[in-house]
Enzyme design. Structure first.
Site, PDB file in Angstrom:
ATOM      1  N   GLU A  62      15.493   3.131  -0.289  1.00  0.00           N
ATOM      2  CA  GLU A  62      14.944   3.928  -1.473  1.00  0.00           C
ATOM      3  C   GLU A  62      15.867   5.194  -1.458  1.00  0.00           C
ATOM      4  O   GLU A  62      16.197   5.836  -0.633  1.00  0.00           O
ATOM      5  CB  GLU A  62      13.436   4.340  -1.320  1.00  0.00           C
ATOM      6  CG  GLU A  62      12.870   5.239  -2.596  1.00  0.00           C
ATOM      7  CD  GLU A  62      11.405   5.173  -2.659  1.00  0.00           C
ATOM      8  OE1 GLU A  62      10.673   4.303  -1.877  1.00  0.00           O
ATOM      9  OE2 GLU A  62      10.926   5.821  -3.497  1.00  0.00           O
ATOM     10  N   ASN A 207       7.395  -0.647 -10.036  1.00  0.00           N
ATOM     11  CA  ASN A 207       6.978  -0.364  -8.470  1.00  0.00           C
ATOM     12  C   ASN A 207       5.281   0.378  -8.653  1.00  0.00           C
ATOM     13  O   ASN A 207       5.247   1.358  -9.391  1.00  0.00           O
ATOM     14  CB  ASN A 207       7.814   0.579  -8.138  1.00  0.00           C
ATOM     15  CG  ASN A 207       7.337   1.164  -6.469  1.00  0.00           C
ATOM     16  OD1 ASN A 207       7.475   0.126  -5.664  1.00  0.00           O
ATOM     17  ND2 ASN A 207       6.784   2.195  -6.336  1.00  0.00           N
ATOM     18  N   GLU A 208       4.629  -0.269  -7.868  1.00  0.00           N
ATOM     19  CA  GLU A 208       3.259   0.404  -7.756  1.00  0.00           C
ATOM     20  C   GLU A 208       2.558   1.020  -9.255  1.00  0.00           C
ATOM     21  O   GLU A 208       2.323   2.063  -9.079  1.00  0.00           O
ATOM     22  CB  GLU A 208       3.348   1.423  -6.722  1.00  0.00           C
ATOM     23  CG  GLU A 208       3.500   0.763  -5.477  1.00  0.00           C
ATOM     24  CD  GLU A 208       3.265   1.601  -4.129  1.00  0.00           C
ATOM     25  OE1 GLU A 208       3.199   2.814  -4.146  1.00  0.00           O
ATOM     26  OE2 GLU A 208       3.335   1.055  -3.139  1.00  0.00           O
ATOM     27  N   GLU A 333       6.538  -4.090   0.495  1.00  0.00           N
ATOM     28  CA  GLU A 333       6.719  -2.904   1.220  1.00  0.00           C
ATOM     29  C   GLU A 333       5.465  -3.010   2.339  1.00  0.00           C
ATOM     30  O   GLU A 333       4.140  -3.373   2.001  1.00  0.00           O
ATOM     31  CB  GLU A 333       6.061  -1.674   0.386  1.00  0.00           C
ATOM     32  CG  GLU A 333       7.282  -1.148  -0.633  1.00  0.00           C
ATOM     33  CD  GLU A 333       6.910   0.319  -1.220  1.00  0.00           C
ATOM     34  OE1 GLU A 333       6.324   0.851  -0.521  1.00  0.00           O
ATOM     35  OE2 GLU A 333       7.383   0.313  -2.393  1.00  0.00           O
TER      36      GLU A 333
HETATM   37  O1  AHR Z   1       8.077   3.516   1.030  1.00  0.00           O
HETATM   38  C1  AHR Z   1       7.594   4.617   0.500  1.00  0.00           C
HETATM   39  C2  AHR Z   1       6.739   4.892  -0.755  1.00  0.00           C
HETATM   40  O2  AHR Z   1       5.612   3.864  -0.418  1.00  0.00           O
HETATM   41  C3  AHR Z   1       7.409   4.067  -1.841  1.00  0.00           C
HETATM   42  O3  AHR Z   1       8.107   4.980  -2.587  1.00  0.00           O
HETATM   43  C4  AHR Z   1       6.215   3.589  -2.762  1.00  0.00           C
HETATM   44  O4  AHR Z   1       6.433   2.367  -3.542  1.00  0.00           O
HETATM   45  C5  AHR Z   1       5.059   3.414  -1.970  1.00  0.00           C
HETATM   46  O5  AHR Z   1       3.847   4.183  -2.053  1.00  0.00           O
END
Ligand code: AHR
Length: 534
Positions: A62, A207-208, A333
């Site tokens: 990231e 994402n999330e 993740e």
């Molecule tokens: O991996 C760190 C963070 O954790 C990521 O950016 C996010 O998707 C998750 O909450």
């Protein structure tokens, strides 16, 4: 053993030894509650879970802290090549053979304008990344990442901005990457010096988006409709894409499973998979009080529960939709993460963020996660250790090189040794009690078979005792011992550092030659890999 049927194979071995109970603790292979102190592993080559999809050992980079800048990319460093890629890191990732890498986020992606990161570097804007309160120079972007992926031999898994981003700009990125030529966005790529299309297959649609912390966080149905529109526009450009909807960001979310159901009710037919995330801690999240390592080492079974629960939601929506399509899961993740939680970059460039230092017990659990992902090979097609370099990662860099954290070893071993078919092992193991969870087997075992090579991955959760293990071969046992290593040590809290990079390091494991039964002992609190071949 002459009998052909597995049931009679198990029955015979059960009569000869300890009782097998019907109490399968989780989908997989452990028959808990063995009365004997010896654990038994029954290897039957005819019993397979699925062909191992190696993408379950993927990882994640990231734009966060020093993952990109100072991690994989550091122009000006004496360790960098002409592209600015860190040669030492590149060689290491290549050697590990990481099959797929997710990029560029994470939380970062939900405020990211991919156009800022393409084209001449001197024209790229310096921006404030609001997710991590960090200065982003955009000197590394989509084309640099894809070039780096080619250099390390990994497939990219690209994340899309569903926070501030629009479906139109998501589709534009697909056109930029995958359309050969002759259109606005493909010609822009060619102007940027990339003549051939990148042909990216795997994409995360956001994402999330269930999380309050996420830029552009929205209710499930709204996200489901946006994801649907996004997928629809992307498929108009390239119908061959494999698209992953954004599932719950952890089982701890109040909306867990409800989010996933509602999202899929809006977009089931337009996507191929759904994401799962989870980070695990060995402390009390509320009070910060010290952890319970015996319980912590059972958390890979929680990962399996999550896989089963999300698979259940997918199958519910499938049935409601009268659909013939079965979604696969992307556990994109996962890791241990609870100490370095401060994500405030204080408006610095490449700050030290989330640089978790991993100890021996973390590594043992990471071995357990790898075992769990193997056992769910029939449903999980992609999974990503989060992350790969510097940020909650198996390796940490400085100006002069890098060192390997404890968690590097179980991850690298599965990358190296887990191949072919995942075996549906039957395992008898003594158990211990975890409050609120019940009986947990001391031994957690996964196995793969590649032609005549059989590899077993054995986590011994017993904190105090070595455990006797007996492998019972259903058919001719392989007769040569190959790669065989163990990770253990006296101090569960021991960790590696630049000063002492080998404080926790693998040791050769004396695996015995096989007969129809093979006996050995695994040390207390250890993760062992043993490969046999014929
Ligand atoms: O991996 C760190 C963070 O954790 C990521 O950016 C996010 O998707 C998750 O909450």
């Amino acid at each position: 053993m002459k009998s052909n049927s597995r049931r009679s194979f198990l029955k015979q071995t059960a009569m000869a030894g300890t009782a097998l109970t019907a109490n399968r603790w989780f989908k997989g292979n452990v028959f808990a509650q063995s009365a004997s102190t010896t654990a038994r592993i029954y290897v039957d080559p005819a019993q397979k879970i699925a062909t191992l999809e190696r993408k379950v050992f993927g990882s994640f980079i990231e734009h966060l802290g020093r993952a990109v800048y100072g991690g994989i990319y550091e122009p000006g460093s004496r360790l960098a090549d002409a592209n600015g890629f860190r040669k030492d890191v590149l060689e290491e990732i290549k050697r590990m053979g990481v099959p797929i890498i997710r990029y560029p986020g994470g939380n970062f992606v939900s405020g990211y304008n991919w156009l800022d990161g393409v084209g001449p570097k001197d024209k790229r804007p310096v921006v404030l990344d609001k997710a991590w309160n960090t200065i982003e120079t955009n000197q590394f972007g989509t084309n640099e990442f894809l070039e780096w992926c080619r250099a390390v031999g990994s497939e990219p898994l690209l994340g899309l901005n569903l926070g501030t981003g629009t479906p139109e700009m998501a589709a534009a990125l697909v056109e930029y990457c995958n359309q050969e030529k002759g259109t606005k966005w493909s010609e822009l790529r060619r102007e940027h010096g990339v003549e051939k299309p990148h042909n990216i297959k795997y994409w995360c649609i956001g994402n999330e988006m269930d999380g309050w912390w996420q830029i552009g966080h929205m209710p499930a149905r709204e996200y489901g409709l946006k994801a649907r529109d996004c997928a629809n526009q992307m498929r108009m450009i390239d119908p061959s894409l494999q698209l992953i909807a954004c599932g719950s960001s952890s089982p701890g979310m109040q909306t867990y499973l409800e989010w996933d159901r509602q999202v899929l009710e809006e977009c089931y037919d337009m996507v191929d998979g759904i994401s799962l995330h989870c980070y695990y801690r060995n402390d009390d999240q509320e009070t910060g009080a010290g952890g319970d390592t015996a319980k912590f080492l059972s958390f890979n079974l929680e990962m399996e529960n999550q896989i089963n629960e999300i698979a259940g939601v997918c199958d519910y929506v499938k049935a409601r939709n009268r659909s013939s399509k079965k979604l696969w899961l992307s556990f994109d993740e996962w890791n241990v993460w609870y100490r370095a939680r401060n994500g405030d970059g204080k408006r610095q460039q490449a700050p030290h963020l989330l640089e978790e230092v991993y100890n021996l017990e973390d590594a043992l659990l990471v071995g357990g996660f790898c075992n769990s992902l193997m056992r769910h090979a029939e449903r999980v097609r992609i999974a990503c250790l989060a992350q790969l370099v510097n940020v909650i990662a198996p390796i940490t860099t400085n100006a002069d090189g890098f060192f390997r954290h404890t968690i590097y070893y179980p991850y690298a071993w599965t990358l190296q040794c887990a191949r072919g078919e995942v075996l549906d092992l039957a395992v008898e193991s003594p158990t211990y009690n975890v409050q609120g969870k019940g009986a947990v087997p001391y031994l957690d075992v996964s196995g793969t078979m590649d032609g005549k090579n059989v590899t077993l991955f054995v986590l011994n959760r017993d904190l105090n005792k070595a455990r006797d293990v007996e492998v019972i071969w259903r058919e001719a046992a392989p007769d040569k011992v190959g790669f065989s290593q163990v990770l253990t040590g006296r101090d569960l809290k021991a960790f590696n550092s630049f000063e002492n990079p080998n404080k926790v390091a693998p040791q050769p494991f004396e695996a015995p030659k096989t007969g129809s039964k093979t006996k050995f002992q695994v040390p207390a609190h250890s993760y062992t890999v043993i490969q046999w071949s014929s």
